[in-house]
Every structure is written in C-alpha cells, then in structure tokens.
Design a protein around this motif. Structure first.
Motif, mmCIF file in Angstrom:
data_model
loop_
_atom_site.group_PDB
_atom_site.id
_atom_site.type_symbol
_atom_site.label_atom_id
_atom_site.label_comp_id
_atom_site.label_asym_id
_atom_site.label_seq_id
_atom_site.Cartn_x
_atom_site.Cartn_y
_atom_site.Cartn_z
ATOM 1 N N PRO A 92 0.833 -1.197 0.000
ATOM 2 C CA PRO A 92 0.000 0.000 0.000
ATOM 3 C C PRO A 92 0.877 1.260 0.000
ATOM 4 C CG PRO A 92 -0.657 -1.528 1.742
ATOM 5 C CD PRO A 92 0.658 -1.998 1.228
ATOM 6 N N ARG A 93 0.313 2.374 -0.422
ATOM 7 C CA ARG A 93 1.130 3.558 -0.707
ATOM 8 C C ARG A 93 1.640 4.269 0.542
ATOM 9 N NH1 ARG A 93 1.003 4.349 -6.087
ATOM 10 N NH2 ARG A 93 -0.735 3.411 -7.216
ATOM 11 N N HIS A 94 1.093 3.934 1.715
ATOM 12 C CA HIS A 94 1.568 4.596 2.944
ATOM 13 C C HIS A 94 2.881 4.007 3.440
ATOM 14 C CE1 HIS A 94 -0.180 0.969 4.726
ATOM 15 N NE2 HIS A 94 0.607 1.183 5.744
ATOM 16 N N VAL A 95 3.277 2.853 2.902
ATOM 17 C CA VAL A 95 4.466 2.159 3.403
ATOM 18 C C VAL A 95 5.727 2.927 2.995
ATOM 19 C CG1 VAL A 95 5.869 0.060 3.214
ATOM 20 C CG2 VAL A 95 3.375 -0.109 3.406
ATOM 21 N N SER A 96 6.646 3.070 3.948
ATOM 22 C CA SER A 96 7.922 3.730 3.644
ATOM 23 C C SER A 96 9.070 2.750 3.823
ATOM 24 C CB SER A 96 8.123 4.948 4.547
ATOM 25 O OG SER A 96 8.177 4.550 5.905
ATOM 26 N N LEU A 97 10.042 2.860 2.971
ATOM 27 C CA LEU A 97 11.255 2.049 3.045
ATOM 28 C C LEU A 97 12.441 2.984 3.247
ATOM 29 C CD1 LEU A 97 10.413 -0.216 -0.016
ATOM 30 C CD2 LEU A 97 10.661 -1.071 2.318
ATOM 31 N N SER A 98 13.440 2.544 4.005
ATOM 32 C CA SER A 98 14.634 3.376 4.189
ATOM 33 C C SER A 98 15.394 3.445 2.866
ATOM 34 C CB SER A 98 15.528 2.794 5.282
ATOM 35 O OG SER A 98 16.139 1.596 4.830
ATOM 36 N N LYS A 99 16.287 4.414 2.782
ATOM 37 C CA LYS A 99 17.088 4.587 1.564
ATOM 38 C C LYS A 99 17.905 3.325 1.276
ATOM 39 C CE LYS A 99 20.462 7.761 -0.519
ATOM 40 N NZ LYS A 99 21.315 8.954 -0.285
ATOM 41 N N GLN A 100 18.456 2.732 2.344
ATOM 42 C CA GLN A 100 19.268 1.520 2.190
ATOM 43 C C GLN A 100 18.410 0.341 1.737
ATOM 44 O OE1 GLN A 100 22.941 1.823 3.088
ATOM 45 N NE2 GLN A 100 22.490 0.505 1.342
ATOM 46 N N GLU A 101 17.233 0.189 2.336
ATOM 47 C CA GLU A 101 16.332 -0.895 1.936
ATOM 48 C C GLU A 101 15.924 -0.739 0.475
ATOM 49 O OE1 GLU A 101 14.147 -1.787 6.249
ATOM 50 O OE2 GLU A 101 13.284 -0.358 4.826
ATOM 51 N N THR A 102 15.609 0.486 0.080
ATOM 52 C CA THR A 102 15.206 0.747 -1.311
ATOM 53 C C THR A 102 16.309 0.355 -2.279
ATOM 54 O OG1 THR A 102 13.761 2.556 -0.613
ATOM 55 C CG2 THR A 102 14.437 2.532 -2.924
ATOM 56 N N SER A 103 17.540 0.762 -1.947
ATOM 57 C CA SER A 103 18.692 0.429 -2.803
ATOM 58 C C SER A 103 18.882 -1.084 -2.910
ATOM 59 C CB SER A 103 19.957 1.087 -2.250
ATOM 60 O OG SER A 103 21.098 0.659 -2.962
ATOM 61 N N ASN A 104 18.848 -1.767 -1.753
ATOM 62 C CA ASN A 104 19.045 -3.224 -1.760
ATOM 63 C C ASN A 104 17.947 -3.935 -2.543
ATOM 64 O OD1 ASN A 104 21.409 -3.128 -0.287
ATOM 65 N ND2 ASN A 104 20.422 -3.485 1.684
ATOM 66 N N ILE A 105 16.697 -3.511 -2.347
ATOM 67 C CA ILE A 105 15.585 -4.152 -3.060
ATOM 68 C C ILE A 105 15.739 -3.967 -4.566
ATOM 69 C CG2 ILE A 105 13.090 -4.010 -3.506
ATOM 70 C CD1 ILE A 105 12.837 -3.234 -0.475
ATOM 71 N N CYS A 106 16.103 -2.762 -4.983
ATOM 72 C CA CYS A 106 16.246 -2.493 -6.419
ATOM 73 C C CYS A 106 17.288 -3.390 -7.067
ATOM 74 C CB CYS A 106 16.603 -1.024 -6.643
ATOM 75 S SG CYS A 106 15.211 0.093 -6.375
ATOM 76 N N TYR A 107 18.443 -3.552 -6.416
ATOM 77 C CA TYR A 107 19.494 -4.382 -7.009
ATOM 78 C C TYR A 107 19.178 -5.877 -6.905
ATOM 79 C CZ TYR A 107 22.450 -0.347 -7.800
ATOM 80 O OH TYR A 107 22.959 0.846 -8.272
ATOM 81 N N LEU A 108 18.539 -6.269 -5.793
ATOM 82 C CA LEU A 108 18.206 -7.693 -5.626
ATOM 83 C C LEU A 108 17.037 -8.122 -6.502
ATOM 84 C CD1 LEU A 108 18.514 -7.938 -1.733
ATOM 85 C CD2 LEU A 108 19.968 -9.122 -3.388
#
Length: 565
Positions: free
Chosen positions: A46-62
């Motif tokens: 859902p759109r209210h969920v926030s991810l940390s900058k590090q989590e976002t980076s890791n998810i994108c590459y993984l």
C-alpha cells in the motif's frame, strides 16, 4: 495514475488501517529499469508504506538478475535483506506465532523475505529494446512456497492490467484471517482462493499438511503449502557429499553458492540451511546476493575473514572477490539432473576452474553414510518420485541432527539444580554453568554413536562438537535452553512461594524485609501476567492470596501504600 484517480484512491484508502495486510506482508514493490538511474523503485503498495534509503537500494538491485546472467522471459527467486527497524518490528502477534510454529517458519524481525517475479522481454517500443520489470513481495514471514506462488499469480496480472490489480491485491490481503499455526486458511486473491495450512511445531511434516489440504473444493481454489522445498531435487548434484555439507552448515562455516541463475542459487542456499533441521540455522544467509548490496564490503573483507554466512551469487566477479572463502559450491545449469559433482580440495583452482563442483579443503570429522546415498541413487535409477526421495533424505538428516543434539539436550537438563535447593524465601537458583569437559565425559555412555550404530556413521564426534561450540548455531541453541531452565527454576520457586505460610514467616520480621517481600511478589505477578515466567493460573491466584496474607499483617499506614490493587 492521473491526479483524479490518485485522489479517488487516497479517499478510499483513508479509512483502511492495513493491520490485516501487515499481518501477512510488509509491502509489494515494483522495480523497473530506468535508462538514467538503472534499477529504480517505481511504486510501493500500500502507498503509505515507507522504506529506508538503504532498503530501497538493496531491493532495487536484488530484484533483477545480474546483467551477465541474461535471464530472458520470466524468472522467479527468493531474497533476504536486512530490516532497518530490526527486532523492534516484531509485534506481540509475531512472538505468539513464533512460539507455536516450527523453527523454519519462525519470524526473525531483523530480516525481510522477498519473493521476486522478474520479466525481461524484447520490446522495440522502449529505448533499450527490452521490457525489464520486477514485482517483489516483502514479508517477515518465511512462507517461501506460498508467497512465491502468490507472486507468480499477481505479477502477470500486474503486467497486463497495471497498478489497479496490485491495489486490488492489497484490499484482498487486508481481509485475510490471522496467520495462526495449526489452522487451515482460505485466502481470497483476485477471484481465486489460496488454501494453505500453517503447521504447529509438533505437526510439521509435508504429509500431514497435505492431508489437511486434500479436500479439493472449487475450481478456483489453489491448494499450496506455506513452505515446500524439494530437498532431493535441489541437492541431487551434491548428494554424495551431503554429510560434508551437513557438517559445514551445522558449524556455521562460510559458504558461497555460485550459479548462473538467481533461481538456482537461492534454492540451494535455502536447501543448505534446512540440512540441520530441527536445529535452527543461526548464521546469516542470503539466497541471492549482489555486488551492490550494502553489506558487500563486510562480506568480502580479507582483513577480518569471512563471517558465518551462506551467500548465493550469480555474478562471475564473485569468483575473484570471494576466492579467499574456504568453501564454494559451483552449480551447473542443469540443477536437479542426475549427476555427481566432484569434490575439489585445492581451493585456488576456483579462479580458473568453472566446472560444477564443491571446492573445499575441509576434512570432515565424520564418515559418510554410504547406505543412504546408495538407497537414494537406487531411487534415481528406478525413477522413484522426487517427493519420496526428499522424504527419505529429510528423515536421514533429521535423525543425524537429532542424534547429534540428544546428548547435548540430556547434558543441559543435568544443569538443573536439585529440587531441595529451591526455597520460597530465597531467590530462585540459577542453572549450573556449561562445562565442555563434563559434557565430553558423558559421550562414551550416551553419545551419538549409540543411536547411529546401524547407519555406519563413525568418526571424531568430540572434534565436531568442539567446532560446533564456537558457532552461532550452538550459542543461539544454548542461550534458548539456558533461558528456559532459568525460567523453569523461577516458576518452581514461585510455586513453592504460592503454597508457603507467609503469615507465619512475617512474624517478628523487620518492616523493611516484609515490604521488600511484598514488592518482589508484586513484581513476580506482573512477570507472570506478561508470560515471562511459565506458571499456571492457579499459581498466579495463590500468589495473590499470599500477597494479601502479608499486607493484612502490616500496620494501617503501610497497608494503604502497599494495598494489592
């Protein structure tokens, strides 16, 4: 989305708490390839969920296979990444859930599991000539089979119908029942119903789960296990070295699994940590890992040496970066085919040898059980179903792990002080300290060799235990058991206190000592009510009675201050 659609969506969302959704998932991510940015997070639901900058980076590459692996079409695999909130993200419901389910299904609040569906197809309308996008389900729950199937179900819908399908998915999941162990659950999703069963810790075999799901219903019902790893199919290439791998895993040795596909390396990593079931693997493990991960430098450092972690990788660069790692499993493209991987004991050849195999100079403490390997290979020749082969392999590994742990379980039980040392008027005694030499002295009369006599497994058990004692697997197991003993002793002390004659004890005692006893009993009752100390309801009732016994014997001025609420 247009502004109008966004506003309508936000208005509809404002009354949704999303508690039901978060009982199952943290969020659903869409990762795309941007010509200027590379992998980029396109949207989160859902759109209210926030991810940390590090989590976002890791998810994108993984979320994407490494470019060199050239995965065309659709690829599914599993990832595991650090949760920036750590164990703080665990709620009471999670702790209650963990207390009832088998170890492989327990939640570790320090990590998210990710279930990835990646699509790469030619598209001449796009600047690069390719469509490259991933749908990623993030969850604290390690439901590897269920969530992989759900991701494979919702991702094609998203690719065809866009964001509205993922919004509908979130609505559906918000209304799912709680994930309760011991329950058969019906989970409606985009017009179908996923039926699954979460086993209890006392009932976790695939067969028992299958029986509970065997009542086939409507045609739109999809029956699936929450976790269903085909252990034999994945481990078949390394079967003749299964006992060596079991040792490496149980003593938390660093292992890197190299494959051309994230599907293959993630499956092998998950199979490796299952080798020591029912003991929980407590080293780190990443089913798929990239050079862009935030922990890349930590894992590849030559100064500190490799940590106790199992990594699954696909980028050939790792062959050079991790050449100092002591154990490498290099997989061929035909994972699951009947073949034998060779054991190669000269680790430096990893740099020049690209053939499949196990590269390690490790000398096992135990002999391999040739009977089980022969039985399984006979099954290959007779085309015995993989499910049966997996069951045979699981049973053998279960018996091996239990035989290894039973002497330790017996020894730690002996650390319990005698009943006579428990007094209602003194603090609970603590368990005796763990002494390796005392433990080794028990092995001749009650060692693993006594339960494994018929299997042909012999060797230096003491040497293996010594290695095990230095591993995170032992430390986690010991801390859990020692805590259990400590709480048991506290419970026994409270049971003794609940039946003690405190009216007699209080006679002639200094007021300060009586007040101290009242405060201690109050504190113990609070801990019992918060389930920190395992006592029965009747013991809690009795403790309140004893508290009243003391308070009624005090002067009126103290009664008002210490009156039991």
């Amino acid at each position: 989305m247009t502004d109008g659609k966004t506003n309508a969506y936000e208005n509809e969302m404002k009354d949704v708490t999303w508690d039901g959704f978060h009982n199952w998932l943290y969020c659903i991510c869409v990762v795309t390839f941007d010509l200027e940015l590379g992998q980029a997070l396109e949207s989160v639901f859902p759109r209210h969920v926030s991810l940390s900058k590090q989590e976002t980076s890791n998810i994108c590459y993984l979320a994407f296979p490494d470019s060199n692996s050239g995965c065309m079409g659709d690829t599914t695999f599993i990832i595991r990444l650090r949760n920036s909130q750590g164990r703080k993200s665990l709620k009471f419901e999670h702790i209650n859930y963990n207390s009832k389910c088998p170890t492989p299904l327990q939640i570790d609040g320090s990590y998210y599991w990710g279930y990835v569906y990646f699509r790469q197809v030619k598209d001449i309308t796009l600047p690069r000539g390719y469509f490259q996008k991933s749908v990623v389900i993030l969850s604290l729950l390690p439901f590897n089979n269920l969530f992989s199937k759900i991701c494979s179900y919702i991702a094609p819908e998203y690719f065809e119908n866009g964001e509205v399908s993922l919004e509908a998915v979130c609505y559906n999941i918000e209304r799912w029942p709680l994930p309760v162990p011991g329950s058969t659950l019906n989970l409606p999703l985009l017009g179908s119903v996923f039926q699954t069963y979460i086993p209890l810790s006392t009932n976790c075999t695939a067969n028992s789960t299958l029986a509970l799901l065997s009542e086939a219903g409507d045609s739109n019902q999809i029956q699936t296990h929450v976790e269903d790893l085909n252990l034999f199919e994945i481990l078949q290439p390394v079967l003749s070295h299964i006992h060596l791998l079991w040792e490496l895993v149980i003593i938390s040795e660093p292992i890197v699994v190299m494959a051309s596909s994230p599907t293959h390396c993630s499956q092998m990593v998950l199979a490796l940590i299952r080798l020591m079931y029912p003991l929980q693997y407590c080293g780190d493990y990443r089913p798929y890992f990239t050079i862009h991960d935030s922990e890349f430098k930590q894992f590849t450092s030559k100064v500190q040496g490799p940590p106790p972690v199992i990594l699954g990788v696909t980028n050939p660069f790792f062959a050079k970066t991790l050449h100092h790692w002591p154990h490498t499993i290099r997989l061929g493209d035909d994972l699951g085919q009947a073949q034998k991987y060779k054991l190669k004991k000269t680790a430096p050849t990893k740099l020049i040898d690209n053939s499949p195999g196990i590269f390690t100079a490790y000398k096992p403490f135990l002999q391999k059980d040739k009977n089980i390997i022969k039985k399984l290979m006979t099954g290959v020749n007779s085309k015995r179903p993989f499910e049966v082969q997996s069951a045979l392999l699981r049973r053998h590994l279960l018996e091996l792990t239990q035989s290894f742990m039973i002497p330790l379980e017996r020894y730690i039980a002996s650390l319990m002080p005698l009943q006579k040392s428990i007094s209602p008027f003194k603090a609970a005694p603590t368990p005796l300290p763990f002494n390796p030499d005392s433990f080794f002295a028990t092995l001749e009369a009650a060692g693993p060799q006594l339960t494994l006599n018929n299997t042909g497994i012999k060797g230096d058990w003491v040497g293996l235990y010594k290695k095990f004692f230095r591993s995170p697997n032992f430390k986690a197991w010991f801390n859990t058991r020692y805590t259990e003993l400590t709480l048991k002793l506290q419970a026994l002390q409270l049971e003794a206190l609940s039946t003690a004659d405190l009216k007699d004890w209080v006679q002639g005692r200094p007021e300060v000592e009586v007040v101290d006893m009242v405060l201690k009993i109050k504190n113990k009752i609070i801990k019992c009510n918060e389930h920190e100390i395992p006592v029965s309801e009747s013991t809690k009732v009795q403790l309140n009675h004893r508290l009243n016994d003391i308070v009624t014997s005090l002067p009126d001025d103290l009664k008002n201050i210490l009156q039991v609420s």
